[in-house]
Design a protein around this motif. Sequence first.
Motif, mmCIF file in Angstrom:
data_model
loop_
_atom_site.group_PDB
_atom_site.id
_atom_site.type_symbol
_atom_site.label_atom_id
_atom_site.label_comp_id
_atom_site.label_asym_id
_atom_site.label_seq_id
_atom_site.Cartn_x
_atom_site.Cartn_y
_atom_site.Cartn_z
ATOM 1 N N LYS A 98 0.815 -1.219 0.000
ATOM 2 C CA LYS A 98 0.000 0.000 0.000
ATOM 3 C C LYS A 98 0.852 1.274 0.000
ATOM 4 O O LYS A 98 0.319 2.378 0.135
ATOM 5 C CB LYS A 98 -0.939 -0.003 1.212
ATOM 6 C CG LYS A 98 -1.972 -1.119 1.167
ATOM 7 C CD LYS A 98 -2.936 -1.033 2.348
ATOM 8 C CE LYS A 98 -3.974 -2.148 2.293
ATOM 9 N NZ LYS A 98 -4.926 -2.082 3.431
ATOM 10 N N PHE A 99 2.151 1.109 -0.186
ATOM 11 C CA PHE A 99 3.045 2.268 -0.197
ATOM 12 C C PHE A 99 2.801 3.129 -1.432
ATOM 13 O O PHE A 99 2.925 2.669 -2.560
ATOM 14 C CB PHE A 99 4.502 1.794 -0.169
ATOM 15 C CG PHE A 99 5.511 2.890 -0.365
ATOM 16 C CD1 PHE A 99 5.504 4.017 0.449
ATOM 17 C CD2 PHE A 99 6.470 2.791 -1.353
ATOM 18 C CE1 PHE A 99 6.438 5.024 0.279
ATOM 19 C CE2 PHE A 99 7.416 3.786 -1.537
ATOM 20 C CZ PHE A 99 7.392 4.906 -0.716
ATOM 21 N N ASP A 100 2.455 4.390 -1.202
ATOM 22 C CA ASP A 100 2.165 5.328 -2.286
ATOM 23 C C ASP A 100 2.972 6.599 -2.050
ATOM 24 O O ASP A 100 2.534 7.511 -1.346
ATOM 25 C CB ASP A 100 0.663 5.649 -2.315
ATOM 26 C CG ASP A 100 0.274 6.539 -3.491
ATOM 27 O OD1 ASP A 100 1.166 7.147 -4.113
ATOM 28 O OD2 ASP A 100 -0.939 6.637 -3.769
ATOM 29 N N PRO A 101 4.181 6.682 -2.602
ATOM 30 C CA PRO A 101 5.041 7.841 -2.346
ATOM 31 C C PRO A 101 4.422 9.153 -2.814
ATOM 32 O O PRO A 101 4.683 10.216 -2.225
ATOM 33 C CB PRO A 101 6.318 7.506 -3.117
ATOM 34 C CG PRO A 101 5.898 6.524 -4.164
ATOM 35 C CD PRO A 101 4.802 5.724 -3.534
ATOM 36 N N ASN A 102 3.604 9.100 -3.869
ATOM 37 C CA ASN A 102 2.935 10.306 -4.346
ATOM 38 C C ASN A 102 1.982 10.836 -3.284
ATOM 39 O O ASN A 102 1.940 12.041 -2.995
ATOM 40 C CB ASN A 102 2.180 9.997 -5.634
ATOM 41 C CG ASN A 102 1.450 11.210 -6.189
ATOM 42 O OD1 ASN A 102 0.295 11.451 -5.836
ATOM 43 N ND2 ASN A 102 2.101 11.970 -7.034
ATOM 44 N N THR A 153 11.854 11.087 -5.691
ATOM 45 C CA THR A 153 11.186 11.595 -6.887
ATOM 46 C C THR A 153 9.943 12.396 -6.535
ATOM 47 O O THR A 153 9.753 13.525 -7.028
ATOM 48 C CB THR A 153 10.798 10.418 -7.813
ATOM 49 O OG1 THR A 153 11.990 9.738 -8.235
ATOM 50 C CG2 THR A 153 10.047 10.927 -9.032
ATOM 51 N N GLU A 154 9.105 11.847 -5.673
ATOM 52 C CA GLU A 154 7.831 12.499 -5.364
ATOM 53 C C GLU A 154 8.009 13.703 -4.436
ATOM 54 O O GLU A 154 7.318 14.717 -4.604
ATOM 55 C CB GLU A 154 6.869 11.485 -4.741
ATOM 56 C CG GLU A 154 6.546 10.314 -5.639
ATOM 57 C CD GLU A 154 5.984 10.738 -6.990
ATOM 58 O OE1 GLU A 154 5.280 11.774 -7.062
ATOM 59 O OE2 GLU A 154 6.253 10.037 -7.989
ATOM 60 N N VAL A 155 8.912 13.604 -3.499
ATOM 61 C CA VAL A 155 9.170 14.727 -2.584
ATOM 62 C C VAL A 155 9.694 15.934 -3.350
ATOM 63 O O VAL A 155 9.260 17.077 -3.134
ATOM 64 C CB VAL A 155 10.178 14.290 -1.486
ATOM 65 C CG1 VAL A 155 10.808 15.502 -0.806
ATOM 66 C CG2 VAL A 155 9.484 13.410 -0.454
ATOM 67 N N GLU A 156 10.616 15.692 -4.269
ATOM 68 C CA GLU A 156 11.185 16.800 -5.041
ATOM 69 C C GLU A 156 10.189 17.357 -6.050
ATOM 70 O O GLU A 156 10.231 18.546 -6.365
ATOM 71 C CB GLU A 156 12.484 16.340 -5.698
ATOM 72 C CG GLU A 156 13.580 16.075 -4.666
ATOM 73 C CD GLU A 156 14.894 15.613 -5.262
ATOM 74 O OE1 GLU A 156 14.917 15.274 -6.484
ATOM 75 O OE2 GLU A 156 15.883 15.566 -4.529
ATOM 76 N N VAL A 161 12.576 19.208 0.023
ATOM 77 C CA VAL A 161 13.960 18.739 0.006
ATOM 78 C C VAL A 161 14.028 17.337 0.614
ATOM 79 O O VAL A 161 13.410 17.070 1.647
ATOM 80 C CB VAL A 161 14.858 19.703 0.806
ATOM 81 C CG1 VAL A 161 16.265 19.126 0.959
ATOM 82 C CG2 VAL A 161 14.911 21.058 0.115
ATOM 83 N N LEU A 162 14.779 16.436 -0.024
ATOM 84 C CA LEU A 162 14.955 15.093 0.504
ATOM 85 C C LEU A 162 16.217 15.004 1.347
ATOM 86 O O LEU A 162 17.274 15.503 0.970
ATOM 87 C CB LEU A 162 15.068 14.060 -0.626
ATOM 88 C CG LEU A 162 15.256 12.631 -0.090
ATOM 89 C CD1 LEU A 162 13.904 11.974 0.139
ATOM 90 C CD2 LEU A 162 16.116 11.786 -1.009
#
Length: 261
Positions: A98-102, A153-156, A161-162
Motif C-alpha cells: 500500500k506504499f504510495d510515495p505520491n 522523486t515524489e518529494v522533489e 527537500v529530501l
Amino acid sequence: MINMKKALQNIDDVIEKGPYKDTWASLSSWQTPKWYQKAKFGIFIHWGVYSVPAFDSEWYPRNMYIEGSKVYEHHIKTYGAHKDFGYKDFIPMFKAEKFDPNAWAALFKKAGAKYVVPVAEHHDGFQMYESELSHWNAKEMGPKRDILGELKTEVEKEGMVLGASTHRAEHYWFFNGGRQIPESDVNDPGYDDLYGPAAGISRDISSIYDNPPSEEHMQDWLVRTCEIVDKYQPSIVYFDWWIQQYAWKPYLRKFAAYYYN
C-alpha cells in the motif's frame, strides 16, 4: 558488488581533489545553507521490516533477542523459537503493497513540510534503498522497490527537500542479544551480512561509550553512507545517537569532507 578497497580509495581521492579536507579546520568553513535556516518544519520517517510485527517499537529486532524482555516473550508466543523464526523471516512479509510515495509527498506538502527525511537504514541493517553493498535491501527483497528513490522523486516534485537518515553505526551491536541464544539465527554465519558483527557493548547498553566499533565496521559505515550520497544526493544526512562514540570522529570528518566536496 562494490569492491570495498576501491570504494575507500575513491573516497580518499574525492577528498584529496576537493576544497574540503577531513579536518575540523577545513570543515568549519562550511556555511549552513540558507534554505535550511529558514525551513522550520520537516518530516522524519521510521518505517521498515520492524513494521511487520508492529509490536512495541522499531527496536523490535533487537529486543526480540533479549531474553526476559516483553518483546522476547511476545515473539516466542506469536512466531515461535528464534531458531525457527528469526528477524530475517519478517522480510518476505514486508511487502509495502500500500506504499504510495505520491500520496505521502502530497500529504507532507499539505502539512507545510519543507523537507522529508526517511530512514534509509535503521539499526536492523536492512537498507530501504537499492544498494550494491548488500543484498539485504528493499529493492531485492521484501517490497522489491527502491523506497528511498521513489520518495526522492515524489518529494522533489512537490518542491520539498529530501534528506536521508542512516543508523548504520548502531548495527555493530544491535543484534548482540542473539549471541546469547545458541540456536538463534544470529549465530548462523549464513546471515552475517544481515545481522552484522552483533558484538560490542553489553545487552543493557550500560557500557556504550567504552566499547568502540571495529575498524572494519567503521569502513563499512563510511562506504555505505557515501553510497547514499552518490545515489540520492540527500540535502540532509542525519545520524543517530551512538555516532557520538569517540572512535567515530575520524570517520565523521572523512564523510563530511566527501559529502561537502
